[in-house]
Structure formats: structure tokens, C-alpha cells
Design a protein around this motif. Structure first.
Motif, PDB file in Angstrom:
ATOM      1  N   LEU A 283       0.627  -1.549  -0.285  1.00 21.86           N
ATOM      2  CA  LEU A 283      -0.022  -0.155   0.135  1.00 21.86           C
ATOM      3  C   LEU A 283       1.325   1.699   0.101  1.00 21.86           C
ATOM      4  N   ASP A 284      -0.026   2.443  -0.246  1.00 20.48           N
ATOM      5  CA  ASP A 284       1.026   3.778   0.112  1.00 20.48           C
ATOM      6  C   ASP A 284       1.577   3.795   1.197  1.00 20.48           C
ATOM      7  N   ASP A 285       2.555   4.691   2.160  1.00 22.07           N
ATOM      8  CA  ASP A 285       3.931   4.565   3.128  1.00 22.07           C
ATOM      9  C   ASP A 285       1.624   5.178   3.667  1.00 22.07           C
ATOM     10  N   ASN A 286       1.967   6.580   3.208  1.00 21.07           N
ATOM     11  CA  ASN A 286       0.674   7.065   4.656  1.00 21.07           C
ATOM     12  C   ASN A 286      -0.809   5.759   4.243  1.00 21.07           C
ATOM     13  N   ALA A 287      -0.759   5.070   4.311  1.00 21.78           N
ATOM     14  CA  ALA A 287      -2.437   4.137   3.764  1.00 21.78           C
ATOM     15  C   ALA A 287      -1.915   3.293   5.286  1.00 21.78           C
ATOM     16  N   SER A 288      -3.728   3.096   5.760  1.00 23.27           N
ATOM     17  CA  SER A 288      -3.751   2.067   6.584  1.00 23.27           C
ATOM     18  C   SER A 288      -4.669   1.005   6.528  1.00 23.27           C
ATOM     19  N   VAL A 289      -4.293   0.251   7.332  1.00 20.94           N
ATOM     20  CA  VAL A 289      -5.119  -1.185   7.379  1.00 20.94           C
ATOM     21  C   VAL A 289      -6.428  -0.825   8.386  1.00 20.94           C
ATOM     22  N   LEU A 290      -7.471  -1.632   8.404  1.00 27.49           N
ATOM     23  CA  LEU A 290      -8.458  -1.704   8.823  1.00 27.49           C
ATOM     24  C   LEU A 290      -8.731  -3.030   9.136  1.00 27.49           C
ATOM     25  N   GLU A 291      -9.714  -3.493  10.040  1.00 22.00           N
ATOM     26  CA  GLU A 291      -9.807  -4.771  11.321  1.00 22.00           C
ATOM     27  C   GLU A 291     -11.123  -4.867  10.353  1.00 22.00           C
ATOM     28  N   ILE A 292     -11.288  -6.455   9.809  1.00 25.40           N
ATOM     29  CA  ILE A 292     -12.272  -7.079   8.400  1.00 25.40           C
ATOM     30  C   ILE A 292     -13.638  -7.251  10.063  1.00 25.40           C
ATOM     31  N   ASN A 293     -14.274  -6.508   9.886  1.00 25.73           N
ATOM     32  CA  ASN A 293     -15.606  -7.954  11.067  1.00 25.73           C
ATOM     33  C   ASN A 293     -16.040  -8.576  10.405  1.00 25.73           C
ATOM     34  N   ASP A 294     -16.375  -7.822   9.327  1.00 25.09           N
ATOM     35  CA  ASP A 294     -18.364  -8.942   8.718  1.00 25.09           C
ATOM     36  C   ASP A 294     -18.060 -10.335   8.370  1.00 25.09           C
ATOM     37  N   LYS A 295     -17.444 -10.958   9.295  1.00 24.69           N
ATOM     38  CA  LYS A 295     -16.921 -12.731   8.970  1.00 24.69           C
ATOM     39  C   LYS A 295     -18.393 -12.844   9.301  1.00 24.69           C
ATOM     40  N   PRO A 296     -18.645 -14.480   8.276  1.00 22.96           N
ATOM     41  CA  PRO A 296     -19.681 -15.492   8.071  1.00 22.96           C
ATOM     42  C   PRO A 296     -19.400 -16.241   9.267  1.00 22.96           C
ATOM     43  N   ARG A 297     -20.930 -16.634  10.020  1.00 27.74           N
ATOM     44  CA  ARG A 297     -20.682 -17.671  11.163  1.00 27.74           C
ATOM     45  C   ARG A 297     -20.868 -18.930  10.023  1.00 27.74           C
ATOM     46  N   LEU A 298     -21.467 -19.446   9.388  1.00 22.67           N
ATOM     47  CA  LEU A 298     -21.888 -20.671   9.032  1.00 22.67           C
ATOM     48  C   LEU A 298     -20.411 -21.211   8.159  1.00 22.67           C
ATOM     49  N   LYS A 299     -20.750 -22.255   8.205  1.00 21.33           N
ATOM     50  CA  LYS A 299     -19.349 -22.622   7.320  1.00 21.33           C
ATOM     51  C   LYS A 299     -19.748 -23.294   6.143  1.00 21.33           C
TER      52      LYS A 299
ATOM     53  N   ALA B  36     -22.669 -17.526   4.100  1.00 20.25           N
ATOM     54  CA  ALA B  36     -21.354 -18.682   4.420  1.00 20.25           C
ATOM     55  C   ALA B  36     -19.735 -18.935   3.975  1.00 20.25           C
ATOM     56  N   LYS B  37     -19.071 -19.415   4.722  1.00 22.08           N
ATOM     57  CA  LYS B  37     -17.399 -19.117   4.392  1.00 22.08           C
ATOM     58  C   LYS B  37     -17.562 -20.597   3.611  1.00 22.08           C
ATOM     59  N   LEU B  38     -16.609 -20.448   2.955  1.00 22.19           N
ATOM     60  CA  LEU B  38     -16.218 -21.684   1.703  1.00 22.19           C
ATOM     61  C   LEU B  38     -15.412 -22.613   2.312  1.00 22.19           C
ATOM     62  N   HIS B  39     -14.986 -23.444   2.123  1.00 27.95           N
ATOM     63  CA  HIS B  39     -13.713 -24.783   1.603  1.00 27.95           C
ATOM     64  C   HIS B  39     -14.135 -24.952   0.551  1.00 27.95           C
ATOM     65  N   ASP B  40     -13.660 -24.857  -0.683  1.00 24.88           N
ATOM     66  CA  ASP B  40     -14.055 -26.154  -1.937  1.00 24.88           C
ATOM     67  C   ASP B  40     -12.832 -27.129  -2.211  1.00 24.88           C
ATOM     68  N   ILE B  41     -13.096 -27.622  -1.926  1.00 22.76           N
ATOM     69  CA  ILE B  41     -12.165 -29.114  -1.949  1.00 22.76           C
ATOM     70  C   ILE B  41     -12.623 -29.778  -3.194  1.00 22.76           C
TER      71      ILE B  41
ATOM     72  N   LEU C 134     -23.203 -20.118  -3.902  1.00 27.69           N
ATOM     73  CA  LEU C 134     -24.584 -20.808  -3.116  1.00 27.69           C
ATOM     74  C   LEU C 134     -23.950 -20.358  -1.700  1.00 27.69           C
ATOM     75  N   ALA C 135     -22.610 -20.562  -0.984  1.00 28.65           N
ATOM     76  CA  ALA C 135     -22.128 -19.422   0.063  1.00 28.65           C
ATOM     77  C   ALA C 135     -22.635 -18.233   0.719  1.00 28.65           C
ATOM     78  N   ARG C 136     -22.750 -17.366  -0.736  1.00 27.48           N
ATOM     79  CA  ARG C 136     -22.682 -16.442  -0.522  1.00 27.48           C
ATOM     80  C   ARG C 136     -24.289 -16.136  -1.048  1.00 27.48           C
ATOM     81  N   LYS C 137     -25.327 -16.535  -0.819  1.00 24.01           N
ATOM     82  CA  LYS C 137     -26.411 -16.807  -1.197  1.00 24.01           C
ATOM     83  C   LYS C 137     -26.667 -17.580   0.684  1.00 24.01           C
ATOM     84  N   LEU C 138     -25.880 -18.456   1.070  1.00 29.79           N
ATOM     85  CA  LEU C 138     -26.322 -18.723   2.514  1.00 29.79           C
ATOM     86  C   LEU C 138     -25.368 -18.059   3.379  1.00 29.79           C
TER      87      LEU C 138
END
Length: 345
Positions: free
Chosen positions: A112-128, A177-182, A171-175
């Protein structure tokens, strides 16, 4: 400002392997996400190519693009993801794997640019959600919109494959949900069948517990199942299993057919053991195949006599298309599956 791959403010999804200075993306739908304030953002990656052209997907504030990768595995590539953004506003960037193990992607970090700032991501899905599948689950050739219901275009070289438009990730976005796609193109259940890693075919029985599994890249690493416990597991295997011989179609009660059902049963029971609380949904897809494969899955499902194991049929199961599933078809599949899962949970 360099944001290394192990920065605590980055959000990852998918089975990921780690080396000293980078994260290794193998499976489709694997991603890293960052939220920040700044004008410009780049990514440092490397690429190990096995076949096809390889692309990485990028979503910047909701807008999706793809970037063609160099095939030189010794080259650390500096990818420009966005420039000239409004530095007074928050931005979100997702870097994701569009394809299966036709390549391995090494991610070192963002710049990122030197004066940029990184923010926390809070909207983590609960369904897996976790999916075990083949090229359909990986979103192979999903962007060939002009070929809905038709065989694949012969000229494609990987540019039309996009896991974001697989039924799995839709499907994960509709639900939410977080996804592991093996998921791996050409894979069947058993070794020595299917299309993956020809002529020494490798099946899902040898892949399901791995992170790095493609012999083309040498190193094999195992997955720690304690890292991710899905609520819903989808097993979408049974379509590539008809190669090199469609023994299930020829004789449902042959020794090979009985052997497949027994191995499929043991595979499902293994997942039940690993995930003792998850719902496990067994299915194939709308890709054309003989109904005896679905009948076999149904027989196994009924033999298990467990209210956590279900057999799901799509509305045009096994007869929807001779080619891969395109985005509109994947949307319909995801709608049907989402409705079914919402009924379970």
C-alpha cells in the motif's frame, strides 16, 4: 507499506499451506481479503504452472477483474490491483484463486501507499460450508455464457474458468457462509479412474485430507481438520467416475459397481467421523451422466440410516448439459441447494 501474508488484519478462506514468507493457494475459491484506506494497492505473488493459462481473480469494492499470471515459478510477480482510489474512503480488496491445481499460487503480501492504513474486517460469516467435488464445483469454464447447455468451446485455455461463478461459491454467498471448496477438475472417487493426473489418475480418496496434492509440484502436505469445522458438507462426486469405463451404466450389480458403492460409503462415513455434527449432502450435478451413479448414491445414503446424511437431486439432475456449468446454470443450482439447506438448518 508492505502488508505481509501473516498480517493479523488479513482475512483468509480456504485450505491454505504456509511457507516462511508466503501463503500457498491450491484449491479454487481460496482467497485473502484486506480492508484499507489508501490510493493504490499491489500484490506480490508467484505462480507454479501445471497446465493452461493461469489467472488470479481480484474484487475491488465489488468490481471483479482477472489478471494473467506469468508461468515462471522462480519469478516474484508484482501485480497492480488498483490505483487512484479515493483515499478518504474505506476500500475492500479480495485476491482469490479462480482455478484448481492446474497451478499453485504463492501469496507474499500486499503493498500500500506509505500513508495508507489497514482496517480490521468484522463482517465474517458464521455458517461454514465445505464441498468435495470436481470441475463443476470448481467453476471450470463457468464464464462461457454463450455455451449454456452446450459442449465446452474447444479454444478455451483457462481464461473462462472462474470459481467465483461455481455453484459452490454462489451457494456460499447466498447462505452468507464461509467456504472450503475441495474441488479438482477431472477427479473421481477412486484412484486409477477419472481424468485428473492422467495417466496415473488420482481420486478424491487420495485428495480429501490434503492441502497440496498435485504430483506435478512435488510436495504433498496434509490438512489439519481441527482448523475448520463445517456445518454443511456437500459431496458432489460420481461424474468423472465413468472414465475410462462406465461400469455403473453397463451393469449396476457388477463387482466394480459394488466396489464403488462400498468405497463411497466408507468415504461418507469418514466425513461423518471427522465432522460428527455436520449435515452431509450427497449429490451429483446437472452435467450429463448415467442415472445408475445417482441410484448408487441413493442406495448408500439409505444404507447409512442417519438423519445427518441426505441425498439431493437438482431439478434437471444428470441431464442439464453436456458441457460444464455456466454462470446462469450455477445460479439456478445454487438457488435450489440453498432452499434445501435452509430447510435443514
Amino acid at each position: 507499506m508492505f502488508i505481509s501474508a501473516n498480517n493479523v488484519n488479513l482475512e483468509y478462506s480456504g485450505r491454505i499451506d504456509y511457507e516462511d514468507d508466503k501463503a500457498i493457494f491450491v484449491f479454487p475459491c481460496t482467497y485473502v481479503k484486506i480492508r484499507f484506506k489508501g490510493k493504490n494497492i499491489w500484490a506480490y505473488v508467484d505462480n507454479k504452472n501445471n497446465y493452461w493459462d493461469n489467472y488470479v481473480g481480484v474484487i475491488i469494492d465489488g468490481n471483479q477483474e482477472k489478471i494473467l499470471l506469468e508461468n515462471d515459478s522462480a519469478l516474484k510477480q508484482h501485480l497492480e490491483l488498483a490505483e487512484g482510489l479515493d483515499e478518504t474512503k474505506e476500500h475492500e480488496v479480495m485476491l482469490f484463486k479462480r482455478q484448481d491445481s492446474c497451478h499453485e499460487l504463492g501469496f507474499y503480501g500486499f503493498e500500500l501507499d506509505d500513508n495508507a492504513s489497514v482496517l480490521e474486517i468484522n463482517d465474517k460469516p458464521r455458517l461454514k460450508l465445505e464441498v468435495y467435488g470436481d470441475s463443476v464445483s470448481a467453476g471450470e469454464v463457468s464464464e462461457a455464457i454463450d455455451f449454456v447447455g452446450k459442449p465446452d468451446p474447444e479454444w478455451h485455455k483457462g481464461e473462462l474458468s472462474n470459481s467465483y461463478y461455481s455453484y459452490s461459491w454462489i451457494l456460499a454467498r447466498k447462505l452468507n457462509a464461509k467456504l472450503h471448496d475441495i474441488a479438482q477438475g477431472g477427479i473421481a472417487l477412486l484412484d486409477n479412474t477419472g481424468w485428473f493426473n492422467a495417466p496415473d489418475f488420482i481420486g478424491m480418496e487420495s485428495v480429501y485430507d490434503k492441502v497440496r496434492y498435485n504430483p506435478a509440484f512435488g510436495r504433498t502436505t496434509y490438512w489439519n481438520f481441527d482448523k475448520y469445522t463445517p456445518d454443511i458438507v456437500i459431496v458432489a462426486i460420481g461424474q468423472n467416475d465413468n472414465h475410462p469405463e462406465d461400469y455403473m451404466a453397463e451393469f449396476y450389480h457388477s463387482k466394480k459397481s459394488e466396489n464403488w458403492r462400498e468405497h463411497y460409503r466408507k468415504f461418507v462415513m469418514k466425513l461423518m467421523e471427522i465432522y460428527p455434527k455436520a449435515h452431509i449432502i450427497l449429490c451429483t450435478t446437472i452435467l450429463e451422466h448415467h442415472k445408475n451413479w445417482d441410484d448408487s448414491i441413493d442406495e448408500v445414503c439409505k444404507s447409512l440410516v442417519n438423519d445427518r446424511v441426505h441425498h439431493f437431486y437438482f431439478s434437471n439432475n444428470g441431464k442439464g448439459t453436456p458441457g460444464h456449468i455456466r454462470k446462469p446454470e450455477a445460479e439456478k443450482m445454487a438457488d435450489e441447494l440453498a432452499a434445501y439447506i435452509n430447510g435443514l438448518i
